[in-house]
Design a protein around this motif. Structure first.
Motif, short mmCIF file in Angstrom:
data_model
loop_
_atom_site.label_atom_id
_atom_site.label_comp_id
_atom_site.label_asym_id
_atom_site.label_seq_id
_atom_site.Cartn_x
_atom_site.Cartn_y
_atom_site.Cartn_z
N ARG A 158 7.30 96.90 66.24
CA ARG A 158 7.10 95.76 67.12
C ARG A 158 6.60 94.53 66.38
O ARG A 158 6.72 93.40 66.86
CB ARG A 158 6.14 96.14 68.25
CG ARG A 158 6.60 97.37 69.04
CD ARG A 158 5.86 97.52 70.34
NE ARG A 158 6.25 96.50 71.28
CZ ARG A 158 5.63 96.29 72.45
NH1 ARG A 158 4.59 97.04 72.78
NH2 ARG A 158 6.04 95.34 73.26
N THR B 177 6.87 91.98 69.36
CA THR B 177 5.78 91.06 69.71
C THR B 177 5.74 89.88 68.75
O THR B 177 5.03 88.91 68.99
CB THR B 177 4.43 91.78 69.67
OG1 THR B 177 4.23 92.36 68.37
CG2 THR B 177 4.38 92.90 70.72
N ALA C 213 10.78 95.92 72.75
CA ALA C 213 11.04 94.63 72.12
C ALA C 213 9.88 94.26 71.22
O ALA C 213 8.79 94.84 71.29
CB ALA C 213 11.25 93.56 73.19
N LYS D 87 9.78 87.07 68.50
CA LYS D 87 9.13 87.53 69.72
C LYS D 87 10.17 87.86 70.78
O LYS D 87 11.09 87.08 71.02
CB LYS D 87 8.16 86.48 70.24
CG LYS D 87 7.30 86.98 71.39
CD LYS D 87 6.22 85.97 71.77
CE LYS D 87 5.35 86.51 72.89
NZ LYS D 87 4.28 85.53 73.27
N ASN D 88 10.04 89.03 71.38
CA ASN D 88 10.92 89.56 72.44
C ASN D 88 12.28 89.99 71.93
O ASN D 88 13.15 90.35 72.74
CB ASN D 88 11.08 88.54 73.58
CG ASN D 88 9.78 88.23 74.28
OD1 ASN D 88 8.96 89.13 74.48
ND2 ASN D 88 9.57 86.99 74.63
#
Length: 320
Positions: free
Chosen positions: A251, A19, A17, A294-295
């Motif tokens: 990422r 960042t 996932a 994020k994620n």
């Protein structure tokens, strides 16, 4: 032109996932003055795809409103987009670091006089492809006469202050292996490059970035035609390193195609594997407004093993 090459099990690469979002890598055009064997974009002189004014307006909105730190311009030859200089000036005015993925020969192409001076004036970081320091190997991969023109381009940049200790004018070279092999250790190869280029041509540069060839597009087709595709995929899988997972470029980077659609990396773009954002089948630049990512899950397939094999691979070179 999308890639239709076979891939191995698309469920075997570990789930990852994001960042966040630090870098926008924008593919401005597939037009290029070269046609390199290893090009995963299938770029060349006959390609006409280019980002429209409408999409550029959205790109500017994202740059102005988002906390993006780096604008990474690629192609094709990104400098062949008619509004390349305007894009650079806008991003620099907003405080972004700009990277130009330069093939070097564009600097001596008729009609592009003053390009090197423009890059220096705007303090653009130049990431230049030079797959070897010998004429025969470069011309074999990139075309007859490319090596001599690449050296001329590097010397032009050096005269403007690139490749010295001045960090404002960074000049980095990019190495791709000639065949279905992993790149050699980056630090040792960088020292070798610096020695040969300084001794033979008086050229200096900052860093060498080694990048593993992706088993897609022209290189993938060559592997298939030679019966080497499955062996190369197995080589990548056998050399998987968990240590490289944290540093994967996907990422913190988003790849944007010439139409403004989003992908987790430039390689996924060539495979037509869109980013999974806001539950849309195909997300666009405008979807980045108000999103920190994020994620957000990253779309993976087995070609991702090219980025994690051995010392790892990214647009910024080795990961470990």
């Amino acid at each position: 032109m999308r890639d239709t090459l076979p891939l191995l099990d698309n469920l075997s690469f570990p789930a990852i996932a994001r960042t966040g979002l630090q870098t926008l890598q924008v593919n401005l055009t597939y037009t290029c003055n070269q046609r390199c064997l290893h090009c995963h974009v299938n770029a060349g002189p006959t390609r006409t795809e280019a980002m429209s004014d409408e999409v550029l307006a959205t790109l500017y909105n994202v740059i102005d409103a988002h906390s993006v730190q780096i604008l990474d311009l690629t192609g094709g030859a990104p400098e062949m987009h008619p509004r390349f200089r305007e894009i650079v000036i806008h991003a620099r005015r907003e405080g972004l670091q700009v990277i130009d993925r330069c093939n070097l020969t564009i600097l001596t192409e008729p009609g592009y006089e003053g390009l090197a001076e423009f890059l220096a004036e705007q303090q653009v970081m130049v990431s230049a492809s030079l797959p070897c320091y010998s004429r025969d190997n470069v011309d074999k991969q990139r075309g007859d006469g490319v090596f001599v023109r690449s050296i001329e381009g590097l010397q032009m940049l050096n005269k403007l202050g690139y490749g010295q200790d001045n960090q404002a004018l960074s000049l980095n070279l990019v190495f791709n292996p000639q065949g279905p092999n992993l790149p050699p250790p980056q630090a040792a190869l960088e020292a070798e490059y610096k020695s040969h280029l300084a001794e033979d041509f008086g050229i200096t540069f900052n860093q060498l970035h080694t990048i593993t060839n992706q088993p897609i597009a022209r290189f993938g087709s060559t592997l298939v035609s030679k019966g080497q595709f499955n062996d190369y995929m197995q080589l990548l899988r056998d050399n998987f390193s968990e240590d490289n997972m944290a540093g994967l470029m996907c990422r913190s980077m988003v790849s944007v195609d010439w139409q403004g659609y989003l992908y987790d990396c430039d390689f996924n773009q060539m495979l037509d594997l869109p980013m999974n954002l806001l539950a849309r089948d195909r997300s666009h630049l405008s979807d980045l407004l108000g999103s920190d990512l994020k994620n957000n899950p990253i779309m993976t397939r087995d070609h991702c093993f090219a980025c994690t094999a051995g010392q790892g691979s990214s647009c910024g070179g080795a990961l470990g």
